[in-house]
Design an enzyme around this catalytic site. Structure first.
Site, PDB file in Angstrom:
ATOM      1  N   CYS A 123       0.834  -1.198   0.000  1.00  0.00           N
ATOM      2  CA  CYS A 123       0.000   0.000   0.000  1.00  0.00           C
ATOM      3  C   CYS A 123       0.875   1.256   0.000  1.00  0.00           C
ATOM      4  O   CYS A 123       1.485   1.573  -1.010  1.00  0.00           O
ATOM      5  CB  CYS A 123      -0.977  -0.032   1.172  1.00  0.00           C
ATOM      6  SG  CYS A 123      -2.367   1.116   0.985  1.00  0.00           S
TER       7      CYS A 123
ATOM      8  N   HIS B 162      -3.607  -5.432   1.095  1.00  0.00           N
ATOM      9  CA  HIS B 162      -3.339  -5.789   2.482  1.00  0.00           C
ATOM     10  C   HIS B 162      -3.735  -7.246   2.707  1.00  0.00           C
ATOM     11  O   HIS B 162      -4.760  -7.709   2.195  1.00  0.00           O
ATOM     12  CB  HIS B 162      -4.148  -4.903   3.434  1.00  0.00           C
ATOM     13  CG  HIS B 162      -3.717  -3.476   3.453  1.00  0.00           C
ATOM     14  ND1 HIS B 162      -2.525  -3.067   3.997  1.00  0.00           N
ATOM     15  CD2 HIS B 162      -4.323  -2.355   2.989  1.00  0.00           C
ATOM     16  CE1 HIS B 162      -2.410  -1.756   3.876  1.00  0.00           C
ATOM     17  NE2 HIS B 162      -3.486  -1.300   3.257  1.00  0.00           N
TER      18      HIS B 162
END
Length: 524
Positions: free
Chosen positions: A361, A463
């Site tokens: 991310c 994630h």
């Protein structure tokens, strides 16, 4: 397989039009401080009630955390409430955590209400917003509780923070609204727990004291009978009994509840027996969703250690840059500390044993050439464009809309399935000249990550990418091969929260007077 894809149960996130006539049985765990273990004990009680045949749901009115999770309908809640939902074998639901605060600086946070960001607010702005937020909290609680037999609520910080009590929406005010009895949790591992319990009671108003049913001591090491004189004195002093003494549980296998616990765990992460793959986790100031590393650190041949300076970097097998709530600010921190230069240098090494560099991310964004924030989504206006580490030929621009979605895809280097969730404002595109290729591809062909041609530098927005057992083992085996060791070639540490939750429930059931808890709830 991602841990939350193990069991699915539909829940509706609709709000009721009318307040129910009667509140259902509810128990609330509050603490003498932050990090007293409320989240874990809430999960334990949720699992115990589920095991005993009750339909139970967790609830935390307001959570301040940089660990978050995405619900099936694309809303964002605290990761702790997602774990508690798993304890109840429910899908996570925005009603379980109607207000989430994600700090982006020392004085401001992104405010998320019912799973959607409503803006960035400084402390005084949020205090003014709290009455409106509490109305939403009440509606969420009424809606969720109407679908279950019993509720287990979690407070935040301490109910005795007298500078916050006037506008409280998460501790005693919430307990009063829910007609919940309160168990006050103290962390004995810190020391001074009896003074904390007595002092907390002294600072509560009479009506707040009436809501406290008793105390729970958490994280005790040793012979609990040695505590008897202190327990008896505290009960005489406050008029409140102890419901139990919960032992300190090591290597529980559950995500850490906050950054304090996470950093303590990293400090305790001593070398394991035998040769281990060395993963250097860059401990960013605004680190977010650090639970991405839980499954990886659970491998017997992997050691994950936190790094905050070039001197701590050493010669790792892998450098991992995690998520961040302030990507531009954390990039500047990397430059100030000298870590940026050290990572860039290692990323350009051509040696066979050079470390693999991975970004998740915000880490993916940092690996690129630049990060722009023209609308000041994360930045404060002083730095709306920052040079990245330049190890991937990609550029990121922050946008006003946050991507919130559960995703499944394939990691192309291994041709193995991965799944997880995306939470980000940035949109990342390949720069002129290419030189990178998609490394995580979704079913529609969309890239959820990019890699250099040799695969040694890669990043993804997904994630939970390491939660997939077969992919995680293949990734670790590749690191083993690079250091000249034979790959294991098989999954050796399956990642699942369900067995861990059952172990936790067994420990807490043994430690607490559950008969007294059930009487408190009015349940047989």
């Amino acid at each position: 397989m991602h841990w939350f894809y193990e069991r699915k149960r539909d829940t509706a996130s609709t709000m009721p039009k009318h307040k129910p006539d009667r509140k259902i049985p509810a128990l609330m765990l509050q603490g003498t401080s932050s990090n007293a273990g409320k989240s874990v004990l809430t999960a334990a009680l949720c699992r115990i009630l589920l095991q005993d045949g009750y339909s139970v749901a967790p609830f935390k009115a307001q959570n301040m955390a940089l660990n978050s999770f995405v619900t099936p309908d694309g809303r964002e809640i605290g990761r702790a409430q997602a774990v508690q939902a798993a304890a109840c074998r429910l899908e996570p639901d925005a009603r379980m955590n109607p207000v989430l605060l994600k700090p982006s600086s020392d004085t401001g946070s992104q405010v998320i209400v019912m799973g959607h960001a409503v803006g960035n607010m400084r402390v005084k702005e949020y205090v003014s917003f709290k009455p409106e937020a509490f109305r939403t909290v009440q509606q969420a609680y009424d809606s969720l509780s109407a679908q279950h037999d019993v509720m287990v609520l979690e407070g935040a910080g301490s109910p005795a923070e007298i500078n916050l009590k006037a506008h409280d929406i998460v501790n005693m005010q919430m307990a009063r609204y829910a007609d919940a009895r309160v168990l006050l949790v103290g962390d004995i591992d810190r020391g001074g727990v009896f003074a904390s319990l007595v002092g907390t009671m002294e600072l509560l108003d009479p009506w707040e004291r009436d809501l406290v049913a008793g105390f729970v001591l958490n994280r005790f090491r040793g012979d609990a009978s040695l505590l008897d004189p202190a327990l008896e004195y505290t009960t005489r002093k406050t008029g409140k009994p102890f419901f139990g003494v919960v032992p300190h549980v090591t290597e529980l296998g559950l995500p850490e509840e906050d950054s304090v616990s996470f950093k303590e765990a990293m400090c305790r992460n001593m070398p394991k027996a035998g040769s281990c793959v060395d993963v250097a986790l860059i401990d960013l100031p605004h680190i977010a969703n650090f639970t991405d590393l839980d499954a990886l650190s659970g491998e017997p041949d992997v050691r994950v250690r936190g790094v905050r300076s070039p001197g701590e970097l050493g010669r790792p097998d892998c450098i991992l840059i995690p998520g961040s709530k302030n990507t531009l600010g954390d990039l500047e921190w990397l430059r100030r500390t000298g870590l940026a230069s050290a990572i860039e240098q290692m990323g350009r090494q051509s040696a066979e044993n050079a470390p693999e560099i991975v970004g998740i991310c915000g880490g993916l964004q940092m690996l690129g050439r630049s990060v722009e924030d023209p609308l000041q989504v994360e930045s404060d206006g002083r730095n709306d464009q920052t040079e990245g580490l330049g190890l991937l030929n990609v550029h990121t621009i922050m946008g006003p809309d946050k991507v919130l979605t559960r995703v499944e895809g394939t990691h192309t280097a291994f041709d193995l399935s991965v799944c997880g969730y995306e939470i980000h404002h940035g949109r990342t595109q390949v720069g002129e000249g290419g030189g990178v290729s998609p490394c995580v591809v979704l079913p529609d062909g969309t890239a959820a990550g990019y890699s250099t041609a040799d695969g040694r530098v890669w990043g993804t927005y997904m994630h939970g990418v390491f939660d997939a057992d077969e992919f995680r083992r293949a990734f670790v085996d590749r690191l083993r091969s690079r250091r000249g060791e034979a790959p294991l070639g098989r999954v050796v540490a399956p990642y699942s929260l369900d067995p861990a939750l059952d172990r936790l429930a067994a420990v807490v059931r043994e430690a607490l007077d559950m008969s007294a808890v059930y009487r408190l709830l009015g349940l047989s």
